[in-house]
Design a protein around this motif. Structure first.
Motif, PDB file in Angstrom:
ATOM      1  N   UNK A 195      28.441 -84.502  22.338  1.00 53.44           N
ATOM      2  CA  UNK A 195      28.948 -83.299  23.000  1.00 53.44           C
ATOM      3  C   UNK A 195      30.472 -83.353  22.992  1.00 53.44           C
ATOM      4  N   UNK A 196      31.095 -82.325  22.422  1.00 51.91           N
ATOM      5  CA  UNK A 196      32.547 -82.231  22.376  1.00 51.91           C
ATOM      6  C   UNK A 196      33.029 -81.502  23.620  1.00 51.91           C
ATOM      7  N   UNK A 197      33.991 -82.105  24.307  1.00 51.69           N
ATOM      8  CA  UNK A 197      34.525 -81.549  25.544  1.00 51.69           C
ATOM      9  C   UNK A 197      35.999 -81.226  25.348  1.00 51.69           C
ATOM     10  N   UNK A 198      36.360 -79.971  25.511  1.00 47.27           N
ATOM     11  CA  UNK A 198      37.750 -79.516  25.384  1.00 47.27           C
ATOM     12  C   UNK A 198      38.267 -79.061  26.742  1.00 47.27           C
ATOM     13  N   UNK A 199      39.507 -79.461  27.060  1.00 55.19           N
ATOM     14  CA  UNK A 199      40.146 -78.969  28.281  1.00 55.19           C
ATOM     15  C   UNK A 199      41.442 -78.274  27.894  1.00 55.19           C
ATOM     16  N   UNK A 200      41.780 -77.221  28.624  1.00 52.63           N
ATOM     17  CA  UNK A 200      43.025 -76.513  28.378  1.00 52.63           C
ATOM     18  C   UNK A 200      44.194 -77.205  29.053  1.00 52.63           C
ATOM     19  N   UNK A 201      45.395 -76.774  28.710  1.00 55.86           N
ATOM     20  CA  UNK A 201      46.596 -77.340  29.322  1.00 55.86           C
ATOM     21  C   UNK A 201      46.652 -76.994  30.806  1.00 55.86           C
ATOM     22  N   UNK A 202      46.946 -77.994  31.620  1.00 51.96           N
ATOM     23  CA  UNK A 202      47.117 -77.757  33.050  1.00 51.96           C
ATOM     24  C   UNK A 202      48.588 -77.442  33.298  1.00 51.96           C
ATOM     25  N   UNK A 203      48.913 -76.197  33.564  1.00 55.91           N
ATOM     26  CA  UNK A 203      50.292 -75.781  33.758  1.00 55.91           C
ATOM     27  C   UNK A 203      50.774 -75.955  35.194  1.00 55.91           C
ATOM     28  N   UNK A 204      49.842 -76.409  36.038  1.00 55.12           N
ATOM     29  CA  UNK A 204      50.195 -76.642  37.435  1.00 55.12           C
ATOM     30  C   UNK A 204      50.604 -78.100  37.641  1.00 55.12           C
ATOM     31  N   UNK A 205      51.482 -78.364  38.576  1.00 52.51           N
ATOM     32  CA  UNK A 205      51.827 -79.760  38.874  1.00 52.51           C
ATOM     33  C   UNK A 205      50.706 -80.486  39.627  1.00 52.51           C
ATOM     34  N   UNK A 206      49.721 -79.747  40.081  1.00 49.22           N
ATOM     35  CA  UNK A 206      48.601 -80.339  40.807  1.00 49.22           C
ATOM     36  C   UNK A 206      47.500 -80.763  39.827  1.00 49.22           C
ATOM     37  N   UNK A 207      46.911 -81.919  40.076  1.00 45.44           N
ATOM     38  CA  UNK A 207      45.771 -82.347  39.260  1.00 45.44           C
ATOM     39  C   UNK A 207      44.565 -81.464  39.590  1.00 45.44           C
ATOM     40  N   UNK A 208      43.593 -81.475  38.714  1.00 43.14           N
ATOM     41  CA  UNK A 208      42.406 -80.660  38.948  1.00 43.14           C
ATOM     42  C   UNK A 208      41.172 -81.392  38.418  1.00 43.14           C
ATOM     43  N   UNK A 209      40.003 -80.931  38.849  1.00 42.41           N
ATOM     44  CA  UNK A 209      38.759 -81.569  38.414  1.00 42.41           C
ATOM     45  C   UNK A 209      37.653 -80.532  38.264  1.00 42.41           C
ATOM     46  N   UNK A 210      36.673 -80.876  37.476  1.00 45.27           N
ATOM     47  CA  UNK A 210      35.509 -80.026  37.275  1.00 45.27           C
ATOM     48  C   UNK A 210      34.332 -80.895  36.886  1.00 45.27           C
ATOM     49  N   UNK A 211      33.176 -80.285  36.774  1.00 45.40           N
ATOM     50  CA  UNK A 211      31.978 -81.038  36.426  1.00 45.40           C
ATOM     51  C   UNK A 211      31.210 -80.346  35.311  1.00 45.40           C
ATOM     52  N   UNK A 212      30.559 -81.175  34.498  1.00 45.86           N
ATOM     53  CA  UNK A 212      29.609 -80.684  33.505  1.00 45.86           C
ATOM     54  C   UNK A 212      28.226 -81.087  33.975  1.00 45.86           C
ATOM     55  N   UNK A 213      27.361 -80.113  34.176  1.00 45.25           N
ATOM     56  CA  UNK A 213      25.988 -80.390  34.601  1.00 45.25           C
ATOM     57  C   UNK A 213      25.082 -80.374  33.365  1.00 45.25           C
ATOM     58  N   UNK A 214      24.233 -81.392  33.237  1.00 45.51           N
ATOM     59  CA  UNK A 214      23.272 -81.504  32.137  1.00 45.51           C
ATOM     60  C   UNK A 214      21.904 -81.677  32.777  1.00 45.51           C
ATOM     61  N   UNK A 215      20.954 -80.816  32.423  1.00 49.50           N
ATOM     62  CA  UNK A 215      19.690 -80.852  33.158  1.00 49.50           C
ATOM     63  C   UNK A 215      18.491 -80.431  32.294  1.00 49.50           C
ATOM     64  N   UNK A 216      17.313 -80.855  32.782  1.00 46.12           N
ATOM     65  CA  UNK A 216      16.026 -80.371  32.293  1.00 46.12           C
ATOM     66  C   UNK A 216      15.246 -79.914  33.516  1.00 46.12           C
TER      67      UNK A 216
END
Length: 198
Positions: A132-153
């Motif tokens: 699985x290829x995961x791409x993230x965009x540029x973070x233009x904010x000085x604050x860090x950020x997070x997200x999740x990828x859910x994989x399910x059956x």
């Protein structure tokens, strides 16, 4: 006879000195070289289909001879579902970038990111190993950020998540490139240590 949940084939030697028949009422068990009846000894070949249910099952193979009968019970284990990712946490710098993970499963699965700045491909898969290829965009904010990828059956109620974290843009980072027409081309993409135009 006890077997695992996968497709199974085995042979059974039957010793007899009379005429006999054999039957099994379960559709997931078949005698591949079956006949209506047999005389004396014979070698039978069985094929057992894979068990896709999460409960074990049993089939009785009944041998009839004269007024008597003998039963061979075949027990098959329940389907053991697994769904794994070789990484469950990925860290990115503030620039746009890509990384990959490997998903291993014996069931079909779906995947999605819970934030728009994360893109994944593919978003669905079947049995086996998948990159699985995961791409993230540029973070233009000085604050860090997070997200999740859910994989399910859903059918087997299996779910895993991959945490994606991205650092904020430092104050002294390279400024965006703006051309003579005023178009802002961003700060570039880091690919193998080199910065390329987005």
């Amino acid at each position: 006879k006890s077997i695992d949940y996968t497709i199974n084939e085995f042979a059974l030697s039957v010793s007899a000195n009379c005429k006999w028949t054999v039957e099994c009422q379960e559709s997931w068990v078949s005698i591949t070289d079956g006949q209506e009846s047999y005389m004396n000894s014979a070698l039978l070949h069985f094929r057992v289909q894979n068990n896709t249910e999460t409960e074990s099952r049993t089939a009785d193979v009944v041998f009839h001879y004269g007024k008597d009968s003998t039963i061979l019970s075949i027990s098959q284990e329940a389907f053991e579902v697994y769904l794994y990712a070789n990484e469950t946490k990925l860290d990115f710098g503030y620039r746009a970038a890509e990384k990959n993970i490997v998903i291993n499963s014996n069931c079909g699965w779906y995947a999605k990111a819970d934030v728009s700045w994360i893109a994944i491909k593919p978003s669905t898969g079947l049995i086996g190993n998948f990159d699985m290829l995961i791409n993230v965009g540029t973070n233009k904010s000085p604050e860090s950020r997070s997200g999740q990828i859910q994989i399910w059956n859903k059918e087997y109620e299996k779910e895993i998540s991959v945490l994606i974290t991205q650092s904020g843009r430092p104050a002294d980072s390279v400024k965006n490139y703006i051309d003579e027409n005023g178009t802002d081309w961003g700060s570039g993409v880091n690919i193998n240590g080199l910065i390329w135009a987005e």
